[in-house]
Design an enzyme around this catalytic site. Structure first.
Site, PDB file in Angstrom:
ATOM      1  N   HIS A  22      -6.214   3.198   0.461  1.00 28.29           N
ATOM      2  CA  HIS A  22      -5.993   3.441   1.895  1.00 28.29           C
ATOM      3  C   HIS A  22      -6.811   4.689   2.191  1.00 28.29           C
ATOM      4  O   HIS A  22      -6.602   5.728   1.534  1.00 28.29           O
ATOM      5  CB  HIS A  22      -4.489   3.659   2.146  1.00 28.29           C
ATOM      6  CG  HIS A  22      -4.111   3.908   3.580  1.00 28.29           C
ATOM      7  ND1 HIS A  22      -3.122   3.171   4.215  1.00 28.29           N
ATOM      8  CD2 HIS A  22      -4.540   4.819   4.475  1.00 28.29           C
ATOM      9  CE1 HIS A  22      -2.985   3.619   5.455  1.00 28.29           C
ATOM     10  NE2 HIS A  22      -3.824   4.628   5.635  1.00 28.29           N
ATOM     11  N   ASP A  58      -0.616  16.676  -1.166  1.00 25.05           N
ATOM     12  CA  ASP A  58      -0.879  15.823  -2.333  1.00 25.05           C
ATOM     13  C   ASP A  58       0.194  16.082  -3.390  1.00 25.05           C
ATOM     14  O   ASP A  58       0.571  17.229  -3.635  1.00 25.05           O
ATOM     15  CB  ASP A  58      -2.276  16.114  -2.908  1.00 25.05           C
ATOM     16  CG  ASP A  58      -2.730  15.026  -3.862  1.00 25.05           C
ATOM     17  OD1 ASP A  58      -3.657  14.281  -3.497  1.00 25.05           O
ATOM     18  OD2 ASP A  58      -2.144  14.910  -4.962  1.00 25.05           O
ATOM     19  N   GLY A  94     -13.544   6.953  -8.524  1.00 28.79           N
ATOM     20  CA  GLY A  94     -12.178   7.250  -8.975  1.00 28.79           C
ATOM     21  C   GLY A  94     -11.127   7.098  -7.890  1.00 28.79           C
ATOM     22  O   GLY A  94     -10.060   7.710  -7.969  1.00 28.79           O
ATOM     23  N   HIS A 151      -8.445   7.997   2.764  1.00 22.68           N
ATOM     24  CA  HIS A 151      -7.845   9.337   2.811  1.00 22.68           C
ATOM     25  C   HIS A 151      -8.907  10.381   2.551  1.00 22.68           C
ATOM     26  O   HIS A 151      -9.856  10.156   1.808  1.00 22.68           O
ATOM     27  CB  HIS A 151      -6.685   9.484   1.813  1.00 22.68           C
ATOM     28  CG  HIS A 151      -7.023   9.110   0.407  1.00 22.68           C
ATOM     29  ND1 HIS A 151      -7.116   7.803  -0.013  1.00 22.68           N
ATOM     30  CD2 HIS A 151      -7.289   9.866  -0.692  1.00 22.68           C
ATOM     31  CE1 HIS A 151      -7.429   7.778  -1.297  1.00 22.68           C
ATOM     32  NE2 HIS A 151      -7.546   9.020  -1.736  1.00 22.68           N
ATOM     33  N   CYS A 164       0.842  -1.202   0.000  1.00 21.93           N
ATOM     34  CA  CYS A 164       0.000   0.000   0.000  1.00 21.93           C
ATOM     35  C   CYS A 164       0.878   1.254   0.000  1.00 21.93           C
ATOM     36  O   CYS A 164       1.730   1.432   0.879  1.00 21.93           O
ATOM     37  CB  CYS A 164      -0.922  -0.018   1.217  1.00 21.93           C
ATOM     38  SG  CYS A 164      -1.799   1.537   1.475  1.00 21.93           S
ATOM     39  N   HIS A 199      -9.276  14.259   1.264  1.00 25.47           N
ATOM     40  CA  HIS A 199      -8.653  15.401   0.599  1.00 25.47           C
ATOM     41  C   HIS A 199      -9.159  16.683   1.263  1.00 25.47           C
ATOM     42  O   HIS A 199     -10.373  16.836   1.453  1.00 25.47           O
ATOM     43  CB  HIS A 199      -9.064  15.477  -0.878  1.00 25.47           C
ATOM     44  CG  HIS A 199      -8.702  14.286  -1.708  1.00 25.47           C
ATOM     45  ND1 HIS A 199      -7.670  14.309  -2.617  1.00 25.47           N
ATOM     46  CD2 HIS A 199      -9.247  13.045  -1.807  1.00 25.47           C
ATOM     47  CE1 HIS A 199      -7.605  13.137  -3.242  1.00 25.47           C
ATOM     48  NE2 HIS A 199      -8.549  12.355  -2.771  1.00 25.47           N
ATOM     49  N   CYS A 221       0.614   3.318   3.211  1.00 24.74           N
ATOM     50  CA  CYS A 221       1.296   2.652   4.332  1.00 24.74           C
ATOM     51  C   CYS A 221       2.803   2.861   4.202  1.00 24.74           C
ATOM     52  O   CYS A 221       3.500   3.036   5.206  1.00 24.74           O
ATOM     53  CB  CYS A 221       0.956   1.168   4.372  1.00 24.74           C
ATOM     54  SG  CYS A 221      -0.675   0.808   5.088  1.00 24.74           S
ATOM     55  N   HIS A 238      -4.124   0.881   8.504  1.00 21.99           N
ATOM     56  CA  HIS A 238      -4.696   0.714   7.167  1.00 21.99           C
ATOM     57  C   HIS A 238      -6.199   0.420   7.223  1.00 21.99           C
ATOM     58  O   HIS A 238      -6.635  -0.546   7.850  1.00 21.99           O
ATOM     59  CB  HIS A 238      -3.988  -0.426   6.420  1.00 21.99           C
ATOM     60  CG  HIS A 238      -4.491  -0.613   5.021  1.00 21.99           C
ATOM     61  ND1 HIS A 238      -3.936   0.039   3.943  1.00 21.99           N
ATOM     62  CD2 HIS A 238      -5.527  -1.333   4.530  1.00 21.99           C
ATOM     63  CE1 HIS A 238      -4.604  -0.282   2.850  1.00 21.99           C
ATOM     64  NE2 HIS A 238      -5.571  -1.122   3.177  1.00 21.99           N
TER      65      HIS A 238
HETATM   66  P1  5GP Z   1      -7.829   9.295  -4.864  1.00 21.53           P
HETATM   67  O1  5GP Z   1      -7.825   9.460  -6.346  1.00 21.53           O
HETATM   68  O2  5GP Z   1      -7.585   7.855  -4.459  1.00 21.53           O
HETATM   69  O3  5GP Z   1      -9.007   9.900  -4.166  1.00 21.53           O
HETATM   70  O4  5GP Z   1      -6.614  10.157  -4.333  1.00 21.53           O
HETATM   71  C1  5GP Z   1      -5.299   9.726  -4.321  1.00 21.53           C
HETATM   72  C2  5GP Z   1      -4.459  10.955  -4.219  1.00 21.53           C
HETATM   73  O5  5GP Z   1      -3.146  10.567  -3.867  1.00 21.53           O
HETATM   74  C3  5GP Z   1      -4.347  11.740  -5.541  1.00 21.53           C
HETATM   75  O6  5GP Z   1      -4.812  13.068  -5.345  1.00 21.53           O
HETATM   76  C4  5GP Z   1      -2.859  11.673  -5.867  1.00 21.53           C
HETATM   77  O7  5GP Z   1      -2.373  12.873  -6.447  1.00 21.53           O
HETATM   78  C5  5GP Z   1      -2.227  11.391  -4.525  1.00 21.53           C
HETATM   79  N1  5GP Z   1      -0.980  10.657  -4.612  1.00 21.53           N
HETATM   80  C6  5GP Z   1      -0.734   9.551  -5.366  1.00 21.53           C
HETATM   81  N2  5GP Z   1       0.521   9.102  -5.166  1.00 21.53           N
HETATM   82  C7  5GP Z   1       1.088   9.962  -4.264  1.00 21.53           C
HETATM   83  C8  5GP Z   1       2.388  10.028  -3.664  1.00 21.53           C
HETATM   84  O8  5GP Z   1       3.287   9.218  -3.910  1.00 21.53           O
HETATM   85  N3  5GP Z   1       2.609  11.047  -2.795  1.00 21.53           N
HETATM   86  C9  5GP Z   1       1.634  11.963  -2.489  1.00 21.53           C
HETATM   87  N4  5GP Z   1       1.969  12.923  -1.625  1.00 21.53           N
HETATM   88  N5  5GP Z   1       0.402  11.932  -3.038  1.00 21.53           N
HETATM   89  C10 5GP Z   1       0.129  10.937  -3.903  1.00 21.53           C
HETATM   90 ZN    ZN Z   2      -2.342   1.360   3.639  1.00 21.79          ZN
END
Ligand code: 5GP
Ligand code: ZN
Length: 113
Positions: free
Chosen positions: A97, A30, A92, A99, A4, A101, A7, A46
């Site tokens: 894991h 982000d 999307g 999160h 993950c 925003h 993680c 997790h």
């Molecule tokens: P999701 O699309 O799952 O709601 O959001 C995942 C978020 O994680 C995206 O906004 C993406 O830019 C961010 N993200 C993906 N990989 C990384 C990373 O390696 N580091 C950081 N800081 N953010 C990441």
């Molecule tokens: Zn995780």
């Protein structure tokens, strides 16, 4: 969860720009910001998504929202901000894991879908 991404960020195996950390949660910038302020807040334990929140693990979620309010104040988001959690493929979700925003620092689009 050994495979993950978040993680690995918690473990320090992948670098991140930390905004806040305590024993339960981590907040970091982000990597691909969608707004002037774009911070992710995650539980250290997790949980795959909102769909996996239950009676046993939900206390961290209220703590996350306390942390979100604190971060928003510190970041000066007095004009408002949006909290988003994408759950599953249709929404999307790309990192499985849980999160949240925090998006702000500009007038955000109002479309929800
Ligand atoms: P999701 O699309 O799952 O709601 O959001 C995942 C978020 O994680 C995206 O906004 C993406 O830019 C961010 N993200 C993906 N990989 C990384 C990373 O390696 N580091 C950081 N800081 N953010 C990441
Ligand atoms: Zn995780």
């Amino acid at each position: 969860m050994s495979d993950c991404l978040f993680c690995k960020i918690i473990a320090g195996e992948i670098p991140s720009t930390k905004v806040y950390e305590d024993e339960l949660v981590l907040a970091f910038q982000d990597i691909a910001p969608q707004a002037p302020t774009h911070i992710l807040v995650i539980p250290k334990k997790h949980i795959a998504s909102v769909a996996e929140i239950n009676e046993e693990n939900s206390s961290v979620v209220s703590h996350i929202f306390e942390v979100i309010a604190k971060i928003a104040k510190e970041e000066g988001l007095s004009g408002g901000y949006r909290v988003v959690s994408n759950c599953g493929d249709d929404a999307g979700q790309t990192v499985h894991h849980l999160h949240f925003h925090i998006l702000g620092g500009k007038k955000l689009n109002v479309e929800m879908a």
